[in-house]
Design an enzyme around this catalytic site. Sequence first.
Site, PDB file in Angstrom:
ATOM      1  N   ARG A  29       0.817  -1.216   0.000  1.00 17.56           N
ATOM      2  CA  ARG A  29       0.000   0.000   0.000  1.00 17.56           C
ATOM      3  C   ARG A  29       0.850   1.266   0.000  1.00 17.56           C
ATOM      4  O   ARG A  29       0.461   2.282   0.576  1.00 17.56           O
ATOM      5  CB  ARG A  29      -0.942   0.037   1.217  1.00 17.56           C
ATOM      6  CG  ARG A  29      -1.926  -1.103   1.282  1.00 17.56           C
ATOM      7  CD  ARG A  29      -3.018  -0.882   0.260  1.00 17.56           C
ATOM      8  NE  ARG A  29      -4.045  -1.897   0.385  1.00 17.56           N
ATOM      9  CZ  ARG A  29      -5.196  -1.719   1.031  1.00 17.56           C
ATOM     10  NH1 ARG A  29      -5.451  -0.577   1.601  1.00 17.56           N
ATOM     11  NH2 ARG A  29      -6.069  -2.672   1.078  1.00 17.56           N
ATOM     12  N   ARG A  33      -3.414   6.522   0.950  1.00 18.90           N
ATOM     13  CA  ARG A  33      -3.955   7.719   1.601  1.00 18.90           C
ATOM     14  C   ARG A  33      -3.029   8.422   2.589  1.00 18.90           C
ATOM     15  O   ARG A  33      -3.309   9.546   2.994  1.00 18.90           O
ATOM     16  CB  ARG A  33      -5.265   7.373   2.298  1.00 18.90           C
ATOM     17  CG  ARG A  33      -6.400   7.219   1.317  1.00 18.90           C
ATOM     18  CD  ARG A  33      -7.550   6.538   1.986  1.00 18.90           C
ATOM     19  NE  ARG A  33      -7.120   5.242   2.509  1.00 18.90           N
ATOM     20  CZ  ARG A  33      -7.854   4.474   3.267  1.00 18.90           C
ATOM     21  NH1 ARG A  33      -9.050   4.850   3.633  1.00 18.90           N
ATOM     22  NH2 ARG A  33      -7.407   3.304   3.673  1.00 18.90           N
ATOM     23  N   ARG A  42      -7.192  11.774  -5.160  1.00 15.49           N
ATOM     24  CA  ARG A  42      -8.363  10.985  -4.787  1.00 15.49           C
ATOM     25  C   ARG A  42      -9.587  11.869  -4.525  1.00 15.49           C
ATOM     26  O   ARG A  42     -10.723  11.417  -4.705  1.00 15.49           O
ATOM     27  CB  ARG A  42      -7.988  10.159  -3.548  1.00 15.49           C
ATOM     28  CG  ARG A  42      -9.039   9.286  -2.971  1.00 15.49           C
ATOM     29  CD  ARG A  42      -9.293   8.053  -3.797  1.00 15.49           C
ATOM     30  NE  ARG A  42     -10.256   7.229  -3.077  1.00 15.49           N
ATOM     31  CZ  ARG A  42     -11.570   7.426  -3.119  1.00 15.49           C
ATOM     32  NH1 ARG A  42     -12.077   8.358  -3.888  1.00 15.49           N
ATOM     33  NH2 ARG A  42     -12.373   6.649  -2.419  1.00 15.49           N
ATOM     34  N   ASP A  78      -6.601  -2.771  -7.347  1.00 15.07           N
ATOM     35  CA  ASP A  78      -7.162  -3.392  -6.151  1.00 15.07           C
ATOM     36  C   ASP A  78      -7.414  -4.863  -6.436  1.00 15.07           C
ATOM     37  O   ASP A  78      -7.655  -5.239  -7.587  1.00 15.07           O
ATOM     38  CB  ASP A  78      -8.474  -2.714  -5.743  1.00 15.07           C
ATOM     39  CG  ASP A  78      -8.805  -3.032  -4.287  1.00 15.07           C
ATOM     40  OD1 ASP A  78      -8.288  -2.341  -3.402  1.00 15.07           O
ATOM     41  OD2 ASP A  78      -9.529  -4.010  -4.048  1.00 15.07           O
ATOM     42  N   TYR A 156     -14.761 -11.896   0.039  1.00  7.99           N
ATOM     43  CA  TYR A 156     -15.440 -10.651  -0.318  1.00  7.99           C
ATOM     44  C   TYR A 156     -16.733 -10.919  -1.086  1.00  7.99           C
ATOM     45  O   TYR A 156     -17.744 -10.257  -0.886  1.00  7.99           O
ATOM     46  CB  TYR A 156     -14.519  -9.739  -1.133  1.00  7.99           C
ATOM     47  CG  TYR A 156     -13.550  -8.990  -0.239  1.00  7.99           C
ATOM     48  CD1 TYR A 156     -13.968  -7.889   0.501  1.00  7.99           C
ATOM     49  CD2 TYR A 156     -12.238  -9.415  -0.097  1.00  7.99           C
ATOM     50  CE1 TYR A 156     -13.109  -7.225   1.346  1.00  7.99           C
ATOM     51  CE2 TYR A 156     -11.354  -8.749   0.756  1.00  7.99           C
ATOM     52  CZ  TYR A 156     -11.807  -7.649   1.469  1.00  7.99           C
ATOM     53  OH  TYR A 156     -10.949  -7.011   2.312  1.00  7.99           O
TER      54      TYR A 156
END
Length: 349
Positions: A29, A33, A42, A78, A156
């Site tokens: 990652r 963010r 973003r 992703d 998921y």
Amino acid sequence: MNFPALKNDRILRAARGEEVDRIPVWVMRQAGRYLPEFRELRSRYDFFTICRTPELACEVTLQPIQRYDLDASIIFSDILVIVQALGMIVEMQPSVGPVIPDPLKEPLDLDRLNQSIDVKQELGYVFEAITLTRHRLNGQVPLIGFSGAPWTLMCYMIEGGGSKTMSKAKKWLYKYPEESKRLLQILTDIIVKYLIEQVNAGAQMLQVFESNAEYLNSELFDRFRGPYLSSICSRVKNELKDNSVPMIVFAKGGHYAIKQLSTFDYDIIGLDWTIDPVEARKIVGNNITLQGNLDPCSLYGTPEQIKKMVKNMVSKFTKHRYIANLGHGIYPDVDPEHLRAMIDAVHEC
Ligand code: CP3
């Protein structure tokens, strides 16, 4: 495709068990963010719009490379793009994470999936992003491609998002074992094609993310994880032959299966922070490269503390067959200068 010559091959050398002048380091990652430049971009685009727009995915991939002295880049995307390609809707909700509004509830729902997709077409935007990024990197560092592993993606698709227990997905394993295997096989076949096309597009290394390993045990591993993880690696390598690239398997919470994983064809095993590196090395032997495993929360310490923790970690892994990383993805509220402290500390070892 005439890519620029590679100037830093440390991570590839470590993967092959060759000597390195300094320990290679990258961070899961690393584009995300915690970086103000990511948050700025973003704020203008939806998460999956960035993934689907090669120019934007490339820009975000390069952000940490421009800021830090990293030894690898990882393509911005992703693991859930495969779930989308199978025909399911996936939304990225702020402060919630991924949400799948209409998850699989029972085996009949498998018929809803677009099982015979053309991976090259459905996920072409990822391959385009990889090719563009490989050119723009200009050989500075290698580019890593990745995929989610079958069990993690299955979670998921059934849970519809994150979960504390994975009880819905695990229910399938106990109640519908054959249909679970069918789903895992559908995912495996797509993942194999997806990873092969990433290499054809320019990826120089591959990581398979099994982020939900912790919910299973060694018996469930043997039935529902191991065979698929193993065949992904051997099929990708067999099909790519001389063009094959080093492959990493990262299984978070999967310490019960490290021994089995080490018998597969993966070149590198990624460790989470709960495993002692000395123990892991004893279990896997000397012919595999280890990656990891600083606790992501250790980056909340001061730069001096981070330096000490990195030194301690490196002394346990040693410089041979080792790639430094966190034991899971970097958290969004980490001070970017603390990541710099980690990277610099690794290089000073
Ligand atoms: O590592 C990189 O820099 C490449 C980019 C990357 C992302 N996701 C970007 C992302 C990679 C390799 C992933 C993999 C991924 N995605 C995993 C495996 C790794 C892991 O963390 O276990 C998983 C489980 C996912 C699914 C996913 N995507 C979750 C659970 C979340 C929400 C949690 C979070 O961190 O927000 C995401 C969202 C996501 N993926 C973000 C980023 C940068 C943040 C989303 C945003 O910007 O709103």
